[in-house]
Write a protein that holds these residues in place. Structure first.
Motif, PDB file in Angstrom:
ATOM      1  N   ARG A 357      -1.337 -57.480 -50.105  1.00 53.81           N
ATOM      2  CA  ARG A 357      -2.219 -56.313 -49.985  1.00 53.81           C
ATOM      3  C   ARG A 357      -1.640 -55.305 -48.987  1.00 53.81           C
ATOM      4  NH1 ARG A 357      -7.840 -55.516 -50.641  1.00 53.81           N
ATOM      5  NH2 ARG A 357      -8.268 -53.300 -50.315  1.00 53.81           N
ATOM      6  N   ALA A 358      -1.169 -55.779 -47.839  1.00 48.43           N
ATOM      7  CA  ALA A 358      -0.600 -54.880 -46.837  1.00 48.43           C
ATOM      8  C   ALA A 358       0.636 -54.163 -47.374  1.00 48.43           C
ATOM      9  CB  ALA A 358      -0.259 -55.662 -45.571  1.00 48.43           C
ATOM     10  N   LEU A 359       1.536 -54.932 -48.038  1.00 43.25           N
ATOM     11  CA  LEU A 359       2.756 -54.329 -48.572  1.00 43.25           C
ATOM     12  C   LEU A 359       2.439 -53.367 -49.713  1.00 43.25           C
ATOM     13  CD1 LEU A 359       5.798 -54.130 -48.540  1.00 43.25           C
ATOM     14  CD2 LEU A 359       5.915 -56.180 -49.962  1.00 43.25           C
ATOM     15  N   SER A 360       1.404 -53.683 -50.510  1.00 47.07           N
ATOM     16  CA  SER A 360       1.013 -52.789 -51.614  1.00 47.07           C
ATOM     17  C   SER A 360       0.543 -51.451 -51.078  1.00 47.07           C
ATOM     18  CB  SER A 360      -0.090 -53.450 -52.446  1.00 47.07           C
ATOM     19  OG  SER A 360       0.374 -54.639 -53.053  1.00 47.07           O
ATOM     20  N   ASN A 361      -0.230 -51.489 -49.997  1.00 44.93           N
ATOM     21  CA  ASN A 361      -0.706 -50.222 -49.432  1.00 44.93           C
ATOM     22  C   ASN A 361       0.455 -49.364 -48.942  1.00 44.93           C
ATOM     23  OD1 ASN A 361      -3.267 -51.080 -49.952  1.00 44.93           O
ATOM     24  ND2 ASN A 361      -3.836 -51.495 -47.830  1.00 44.93           N
ATOM     25  N   LEU A 362       1.439 -49.998 -48.290  1.00 42.38           N
ATOM     26  CA  LEU A 362       2.585 -49.238 -47.783  1.00 42.38           C
ATOM     27  C   LEU A 362       3.442 -48.697 -48.923  1.00 42.38           C
ATOM     28  CD1 LEU A 362       3.786 -51.365 -44.723  1.00 42.38           C
ATOM     29  CD2 LEU A 362       2.224 -49.409 -44.764  1.00 42.38           C
ATOM     30  N   LEU A 363       3.697 -49.539 -49.931  1.00 43.60           N
ATOM     31  CA  LEU A 363       4.551 -49.102 -51.039  1.00 43.60           C
ATOM     32  C   LEU A 363       3.850 -48.032 -51.866  1.00 43.60           C
ATOM     33  CD1 LEU A 363       7.235 -49.452 -52.412  1.00 43.60           C
ATOM     34  CD2 LEU A 363       6.275 -51.339 -53.757  1.00 43.60           C
ATOM     35  N   LEU A 406      -2.549 -42.975 -37.255  1.00 39.94           N
ATOM     36  CA  LEU A 406      -2.421 -43.264 -38.686  1.00 39.94           C
ATOM     37  C   LEU A 406      -3.190 -44.514 -39.110  1.00 39.94           C
ATOM     38  CD1 LEU A 406       1.332 -42.464 -39.483  1.00 39.94           C
ATOM     39  CD2 LEU A 406      -0.702 -41.165 -40.141  1.00 39.94           C
ATOM     40  N   PHE A 407      -3.274 -45.518 -38.216  1.00 37.13           N
ATOM     41  CA  PHE A 407      -3.887 -46.788 -38.593  1.00 37.13           C
ATOM     42  C   PHE A 407      -5.373 -46.840 -38.245  1.00 37.13           C
ATOM     43  CE2 PHE A 407       0.626 -47.639 -38.071  1.00 37.13           C
ATOM     44  CZ  PHE A 407       0.923 -48.315 -39.243  1.00 37.13           C
ATOM     45  N   GLU A 408      -5.945 -45.703 -37.846  1.00 35.47           N
ATOM     46  CA  GLU A 408      -7.386 -45.656 -37.595  1.00 35.47           C
ATOM     47  C   GLU A 408      -8.133 -45.508 -38.918  1.00 35.47           C
ATOM     48  OE1 GLU A 408      -8.110 -42.475 -34.920  1.00 35.47           O
ATOM     49  OE2 GLU A 408      -6.932 -43.363 -33.273  1.00 35.47           O
ATOM     50  N   ARG A 409      -9.356 -46.039 -38.929  1.00 34.40           N
ATOM     51  CA  ARG A 409     -10.152 -45.978 -40.157  1.00 34.40           C
ATOM     52  C   ARG A 409     -10.562 -44.535 -40.477  1.00 34.40           C
ATOM     53  NH1 ARG A 409     -14.104 -51.221 -39.025  1.00 34.40           N
ATOM     54  NH2 ARG A 409     -12.422 -52.765 -38.972  1.00 34.40           N
ATOM     55  N   ARG A 432      -3.267 -52.694 -40.687  1.00 31.09           N
ATOM     56  CA  ARG A 432      -3.284 -53.101 -39.278  1.00 31.09           C
ATOM     57  C   ARG A 432      -4.161 -54.338 -39.076  1.00 31.09           C
ATOM     58  NH1 ARG A 432      -5.479 -49.071 -34.712  1.00 31.09           N
ATOM     59  NH2 ARG A 432      -7.400 -49.461 -35.881  1.00 31.09           N
ATOM     60  N   SER A 433      -5.315 -54.403 -39.723  1.00 34.80           N
ATOM     61  CA  SER A 433      -6.187 -55.565 -39.587  1.00 34.80           C
ATOM     62  C   SER A 433      -5.517 -56.831 -40.104  1.00 34.80           C
ATOM     63  CB  SER A 433      -7.510 -55.329 -40.332  1.00 34.80           C
ATOM     64  OG  SER A 433      -8.223 -54.248 -39.770  1.00 34.80           O
ATOM     65  N   ILE A 434      -4.795 -56.710 -41.220  1.00 32.43           N
ATOM     66  CA  ILE A 434      -4.075 -57.874 -41.760  1.00 32.43           C
ATOM     67  C   ILE A 434      -3.008 -58.343 -40.788  1.00 32.43           C
ATOM     68  CG2 ILE A 434      -2.464 -58.609 -43.564  1.00 32.43           C
ATOM     69  CD1 ILE A 434      -4.051 -56.869 -45.523  1.00 32.43           C
ATOM     70  N   LEU A 437      -4.576 -60.103 -37.807  1.00 30.26           N
ATOM     71  CA  LEU A 437      -4.943 -61.471 -38.174  1.00 30.26           C
ATOM     72  C   LEU A 437      -3.731 -62.386 -38.158  1.00 30.26           C
ATOM     73  CD1 LEU A 437      -7.203 -63.364 -39.244  1.00 30.26           C
ATOM     74  CD2 LEU A 437      -6.460 -62.739 -41.546  1.00 30.26           C
ATOM     75  N   HIS A 438      -2.555 -61.863 -38.514  1.00 29.95           N
ATOM     76  CA  HIS A 438      -1.322 -62.658 -38.521  1.00 29.95           C
ATOM     77  C   HIS A 438      -0.627 -62.647 -37.161  1.00 29.95           C
ATOM     78  CE1 HIS A 438      -1.916 -62.318 -42.872  1.00 29.95           C
ATOM     79  NE2 HIS A 438      -1.015 -63.270 -43.028  1.00 29.95           N
ATOM     80  N   GLN A 439      -1.322 -62.152 -36.128  1.00 25.47           N
ATOM     81  CA  GLN A 439      -0.776 -62.079 -34.772  1.00 25.47           C
ATOM     82  C   GLN A 439       0.510 -61.255 -34.732  1.00 25.47           C
ATOM     83  OE1 GLN A 439      -0.425 -66.185 -33.519  1.00 25.47           O
ATOM     84  NE2 GLN A 439      -2.606 -66.320 -33.036  1.00 25.47           N
ATOM     85  N   GLY A 440       0.556 -60.267 -35.599  1.00 24.11           N
ATOM     86  CA  GLY A 440       1.709 -59.367 -35.642  1.00 24.11           C
ATOM     87  C   GLY A 440       1.290 -57.959 -35.290  1.00 24.11           C
ATOM     88  N   GLN A 441       2.071 -57.003 -35.692  1.00 24.09           N
ATOM     89  CA  GLN A 441       1.765 -55.616 -35.379  1.00 24.09           C
ATOM     90  C   GLN A 441       2.395 -54.703 -36.430  1.00 24.09           C
ATOM     91  OE1 GLN A 441       3.445 -54.832 -31.533  1.00 24.09           O
ATOM     92  NE2 GLN A 441       5.525 -55.270 -32.162  1.00 24.09           N
ATOM     93  N   THR A 442       1.983 -53.441 -36.393  1.00 26.39           N
ATOM     94  CA  THR A 442       2.542 -52.430 -37.289  1.00 26.39           C
ATOM     95  C   THR A 442       3.118 -51.293 -36.450  1.00 26.39           C
ATOM     96  OG1 THR A 442       0.397 -51.323 -37.401  1.00 26.39           O
ATOM     97  CG2 THR A 442       0.891 -52.934 -39.119  1.00 26.39           C
ATOM     98  N   ASP A 443       4.135 -50.651 -36.966  1.00 26.93           N
ATOM     99  CA  ASP A 443       4.636 -49.441 -36.315  1.00 26.93           C
ATOM    100  C   ASP A 443       5.196 -48.499 -37.377  1.00 26.93           C
ATOM    101  OD1 ASP A 443       7.457 -49.939 -36.808  1.00 26.93           O
ATOM    102  OD2 ASP A 443       7.372 -51.444 -35.236  1.00 26.93           O
TER     103      ASP A 443
END
Length: 461
Positions: A357-363, A406-409, A432-434, A437-443
């Motif tokens: 889902r996260a990768l689909s949104n970015l692509l 950018l990652f704000e709702r 960002r929420s995903i 949850l995976h203890q990661g981050q986005t940039d």
């Protein structure tokens, strides 16, 4: 059963411990005093016995002991608590000398004579404690006599009794002082806790600005106060975020609902041909689909924000999931003559569908904002303790001042364009929420008019 206050419980505990310690010290002091008095009594008897032995060895025999006992009497007379008896060793055990009023005859049968000095504790008819020492001593003539020397320990008894009386009188006063001191110390030590209750009483959902002062607090309470303040900061941030989200959601839902109501009311205001009704229904259907997508995204955000979502985590290959997502968007990319490529391979721990889902949104965003015939690159990289999956595309880029938001709702760089394209403003917030949850981050990195790169950064397995 009603639980007492913490100060009362601590005060009673400290008081009981103090009382036990005082009783223990009093008992040890009594035992130490008894031991020292016994030690001094034996030392006094031993010294006197040595003097008697010296006098007997200076030319005295059994007859001289009876006839000239002055040297022996000088050792005992003047000491009201000493009693001396010298007995011959003949079978009749004739008493050669007896000095003092203390009857010692019973000891002659109970106290076995021996060469070394022996001691015996006993009580007379009046109940007074007596310490006796006995030894066989050799006279100048070679004859042996039995010397029995007793020490009346009434003074020692009186001293011990006075100590016990003083202890019994002083002990209640000491216990009262200990209790009062313990209560005062506990009250003083727990006084900073009142600050916690005062701040807690002021905190409401409308006012989360109150904080605890950590100045002059003990280390333990200082750490607790810092934790309390951190908790209030989190609550404040959560409430602010929820309030902002509610406002944004109301704003987002108000526009399509207003459109739906306006079109429906306008259409029903007069009789119209069937084609116009059909056109209005089709337009309303599009708005309803947009509302449905917003609700669906909101439900997904609520699901992702729940910690229980981590329970389904397994080992996931980022390259395999990227290939699946690229296959889903193959037709969209082909329509714009876009080229999709993937490089790299790594595994992470996570939920396979959420990562898709996260990768689909970015692509999807990359395809939407790339010019025709462009190249979109997906890259999996492992470095240090992290694994990243990046999506890079050429295009108009994003202004620098937009990047932190950018990652704000419901945040949109171009609001009008996003609405016409059917966006909900929640896609990057879901990403960002995903990742949280995976203890990661986005940039994100972007150069206006050149390229834009979004990265998903996972902790390395």
């Amino acid at each position: 059963m009603k639980t007492g206050s913490l100060s009362m419980r601590l005060g009673l505990t400290v008081s009981l411990m103090g009382a036990g310690l005082v009783l223990l010290l009093a008992t040890l002091a009594y035992l130490a005093l008894t031991h020292e008095l016994e030690k001094l009594a034996r030392k006094g008897l031993e010294s006197k016995m040595e003097q008697i032995q010296h006098s007997l060895s200076q030319g005295l025999d059994a007859h001289a002991i009876r006839a000239r006992p002055h040297s022996l009497m000088d050792l005992v007379i003047g000491h009201d608590n000493f009693y001396l008896t010298i007995v011959g060793t003949a079978p009749d055990e004739t008493v050669l000398l007896s000095i003092g009023a203390k009857p010692q005859e019973p000891l002659l049968t109970n106290f076995t004579p021996r060469e070394t000095l022996g001691y015996l504790n006993w009580a007379d008819s009046n109940g007074n404690q007596v310490l006796s020492a006995s030894s066989l001593m050799r006279l100048a003539s070679g004859e042996r006599v039995r010397v029995l020397l007793s020490l009346d320990r009434r003074d020692d008894q009186a001293l011990l009794s006075a100590y016990l009386r003083a202890t019994v009188i002083a002990l209640p006063m000491l216990l009262i002082l200990i209790g009062m001191g313990a209560w005062w110390l506990v009250q003083r030590g727990l006084a900073p806790l009142k600050q916690f209750s005062h701040v807690a009483a002021k905190v409401t959902t409308q006012d989360l600005t109150h904080r605890l002062s950590v100045d002059n607090l003990p280390k333990e309470l200082g750490e607790l106060a810092q934790g309390f303040n951190v908790m209030l900061n989190r609550l404040d941030a959560g409430v602010q975020q929820l309030s902002q989200f509610s406002d944004d959601l109301a704003h987002e839902l108000r526009a399509p609902l207003t459109n739906l109501m306006g079109k429906a009311q306008l259409t029903l205001s007069r009789q119209r041909p069937p084609d116009e009704y059909k056109a209005v229904l089709e337009s309303n259907t599009e708005e309803l689909e947009r509302l449905a997508r917003i609700v669906s995204d909101m439900l997904f955000l609520a699901q992702v924000s729940h910690p229980a979502a981590r329970a389904s985590f397994t080992a996931v290959s980022l390259a395999d999931e990227a290939h699946r997502v690229m296959d889903l968007f193959a037709l969209s990319a082909e329509d714009k003559q876009l080229t999709l490529t993937l490089s790299g391979e790594a595994q992470v721990q996570g939920d396979r569908l959420m990562i898709q889902r996260a990768l689909s949104n970015l692509l999807s965003n990359a395809i939407r904002h790339s010019p025709a015939g462009a190249h979109i690159a997906l890259r999996v990289e492992a470095y240090g303790n992290s694994v990243s999956l990046s999506v890079s595309n050429p295009g108009p880029g994003i202004e620098v001042h937009h990047l932190p938001h950018l990652f704000e709702r419901f945040y949109r760089v171009d609001s009008s364009r996003a609405r016409t394209e059917g966006g909900t403003g929640l896609g990057l917030a879901i990403v960002r929420s995903i990742m949280t949850l995976h203890q990661g981050q986005t940039d994100v990195r972007s150069s206006p008019g050149a390229f834009t790169v979004f990265r998903l950064v996972f902790p390395r397995v």
